[in-house]
Design a protein around this motif. Structure first.
Motif, PDB file in Angstrom:
ATOM      1  N   SER A  26       0.836  -1.210   0.000  1.00  0.00           N
ATOM      2  CA  SER A  26       0.000   0.000   0.000  1.00  0.00           C
ATOM      3  C   SER A  26       0.866   1.254   0.000  1.00  0.00           C
ATOM      4  CB  SER A  26      -0.921   0.012   1.215  1.00  0.00           C
ATOM      5  OG  SER A  26      -1.842  -1.051   1.151  1.00  0.00           O
ATOM      6  N   GLN A  27       1.954   1.239   0.762  1.00  0.00           N
ATOM      7  CA  GLN A  27       2.857   2.388   0.782  1.00  0.00           C
ATOM      8  C   GLN A  27       3.520   2.579  -0.580  1.00  0.00           C
ATOM      9  OE1 GLN A  27       5.364   1.356   4.121  1.00  0.00           O
ATOM     10  NE2 GLN A  27       4.171   2.642   5.538  1.00  0.00           N
ATOM     11  N   GLU A  28       3.892   1.478  -1.217  1.00  0.00           N
ATOM     12  CA  GLU A  28       4.502   1.555  -2.550  1.00  0.00           C
ATOM     13  C   GLU A  28       3.505   2.116  -3.568  1.00  0.00           C
ATOM     14  OE1 GLU A  28       7.163  -1.290  -5.535  1.00  0.00           O
ATOM     15  OE2 GLU A  28       5.979  -2.212  -3.937  1.00  0.00           O
ATOM     16  N   GLN A  29       2.250   1.680  -3.485  1.00  0.00           N
ATOM     17  CA  GLN A  29       1.221   2.198  -4.387  1.00  0.00           C
ATOM     18  C   GLN A  29       1.007   3.691  -4.157  1.00  0.00           C
ATOM     19  OE1 GLN A  29      -1.986  -0.511  -3.417  1.00  0.00           O
ATOM     20  NE2 GLN A  29      -1.779  -1.566  -5.410  1.00  0.00           N
ATOM     21  N   LEU A  30       0.991   4.103  -2.900  1.00  0.00           N
ATOM     22  CA  LEU A  30       0.813   5.526  -2.600  1.00  0.00           C
ATOM     23  C   LEU A  30       1.991   6.349  -3.088  1.00  0.00           C
ATOM     24  CD1 LEU A  30      -0.714   5.439   0.996  1.00  0.00           C
ATOM     25  CD2 LEU A  30      -1.803   6.301  -1.078  1.00  0.00           C
ATOM     26  N   SER A  31       3.191   5.867  -2.887  1.00  0.00           N
ATOM     27  CA  SER A  31       4.376   6.645  -3.267  1.00  0.00           C
ATOM     28  C   SER A  31       4.547   6.739  -4.781  1.00  0.00           C
ATOM     29  CB  SER A  31       5.626   6.067  -2.628  1.00  0.00           C
ATOM     30  OG  SER A  31       5.922   4.796  -3.162  1.00  0.00           O
ATOM     31  N   THR A  32       4.113   5.708  -5.532  1.00  0.00           N
ATOM     32  CA  THR A  32       4.252   5.735  -6.995  1.00  0.00           C
ATOM     33  C   THR A  32       2.991   6.211  -7.694  1.00  0.00           C
ATOM     34  OG1 THR A  32       3.549   3.432  -7.197  1.00  0.00           O
ATOM     35  CG2 THR A  32       5.930   3.842  -6.988  1.00  0.00           C
ATOM     36  N   SER A  33       1.897   6.322  -6.965  1.00  0.00           N
ATOM     37  CA  SER A  33       0.586   6.690  -7.535  1.00  0.00           C
ATOM     38  C   SER A  33       0.129   5.696  -8.594  1.00  0.00           C
ATOM     39  CB  SER A  33       0.628   8.103  -8.129  1.00  0.00           C
ATOM     40  OG  SER A  33       0.966   9.042  -7.154  1.00  0.00           O
ATOM     41  N   LYS A  34       0.541   4.444  -8.447  1.00  0.00           N
ATOM     42  CA  LYS A  34       0.163   3.398  -9.400  1.00  0.00           C
ATOM     43  C   LYS A  34      -0.498   2.257  -8.651  1.00  0.00           C
ATOM     44  CE  LYS A  34       3.919   4.335 -12.601  1.00  0.00           C
ATOM     45  NZ  LYS A  34       5.121   3.788 -13.241  1.00  0.00           N
TER      46      LYS A  34
END
Length: 193
Positions: A26-34
Motif C-alpha cells: 500500500s505504501q509503494e502504491q501511494l508513493s508511486t501513484s500506481k
C-alpha cells in the motif's frame, strides 16, 4: 484436533508478516501513484494495459512517420516554388537575349546569369530534410546532383521513399528526382541508370 501454542504463535507471526507485506504494498502504491506495480498484481488488467501501451507505441511511430512525410512534402513544395521562379526568370532572359538590339556582350552576360541559375537548380535538386536528400530516392545520404561543366550527374536512385501511417498503409513521401521511364521526374528523365 489439538491447537498448540506453537501453532497459534506461527499463525500469529504469519498474519503479522502478511499485514506488513500488505502495508508495504500500500505504501509503494501511494508513493508511486500506481495501482499496478507488477504484472502479477492483476493479470487481466495488465494484459489490457500492455496492449494499450503497444498501441500507443505504434501511434507514436505513425505520428513520427507523418511528421517526416510532411517535412519532405513541405521542402518539396518550397523547392518547386523556387524552381518555378527560376524557370520564369530564365524564360525572360532567353526572350531578352533573342532581341536583335542586344550585343554579343549583353548576350554573354545573360548566358552567365542563366549559368548561375543552373547552379541554383542543382542546389534545389540537393534539397534536404535533416541529413536526407529529398530527390535522391532511397540512396539519400549523399548529394544526388553534381555539376561537371555542362553535365549534371545524378548519383541517387529511383526507389521510392515511403512511410507507414497506419497499419498496412504506407505512402510515398518523396518526389522522384529523375526517372528512367517515360514519365519525367522533377528534374527530368535519365537513361542507363
Amino acid at each position: 484436533m489439538r491447537i498448540t501454542n506453537k501453532y497459534m504463535t506461527s499463525s500469529m507471526v504469519r498474519n503479522i508478516q502478511l499485514n506488513l507485506s500488505n502495508l508495504a504494498r500500500s505504501q509503494e502504491q501511494l508513493s508511486t501513484s500506481k495501482r499496478l506495480l507488477r504484472p502479477s498484481d492483476d493479470p487481466n488488467v495488465m494484459g489490457q494495459f500492455l496492449s494499450i501501451r503497444s498501441n500507443l507505441s505504434y501511434m507514436e511511430q505513425y505520428n513520427q512517420n507523418i511528421n517526416d512525410g510532411l517535412s519532405y512534402l513541405n521542402m518539396n513544395d518550397t523547392a518547386m516554388g523556387t524552381l518555378g521562379d527560376l524557370l520564369a526568370k530564365a524564360s525572360e532572359y532567353t526572350v531578352q537575349a533573342a532581341n536583335d538590339t542586344y550585343s554579343a556582350e549583353d548576350r554573354a552576360a545573360i548566358a552567365e546569369q542563366i549559368d548561375k541559375m543552373i547552379d541554383q537548380v542543382v542546389d534545389l535538386g540537393n534539397s534536404s530534410v535533416g541529413d536526407k536528400f529529398i530527390y535522391a530516392g532511397t540512396k539519400n545520404d549523399a548529394i544526388p546532383f553534381k555539376r561537371d561543366g555542362d553535365t549534371i550527374i545524378y548519383s541517387g536512385d529511383t526507389n521510392e521513399v515511403r512511410r507507414e501511417v497506419l497499419a498496412g498503409t504506407d505512402y510515398r513521401i518523396d518526389s522522384p528526382g529523375i526517372t528512367t521511364s517515360g514519365t519525367a521526374g522533377v528534374f527530368g528523365t535519365a537513361t542507363g541508370l
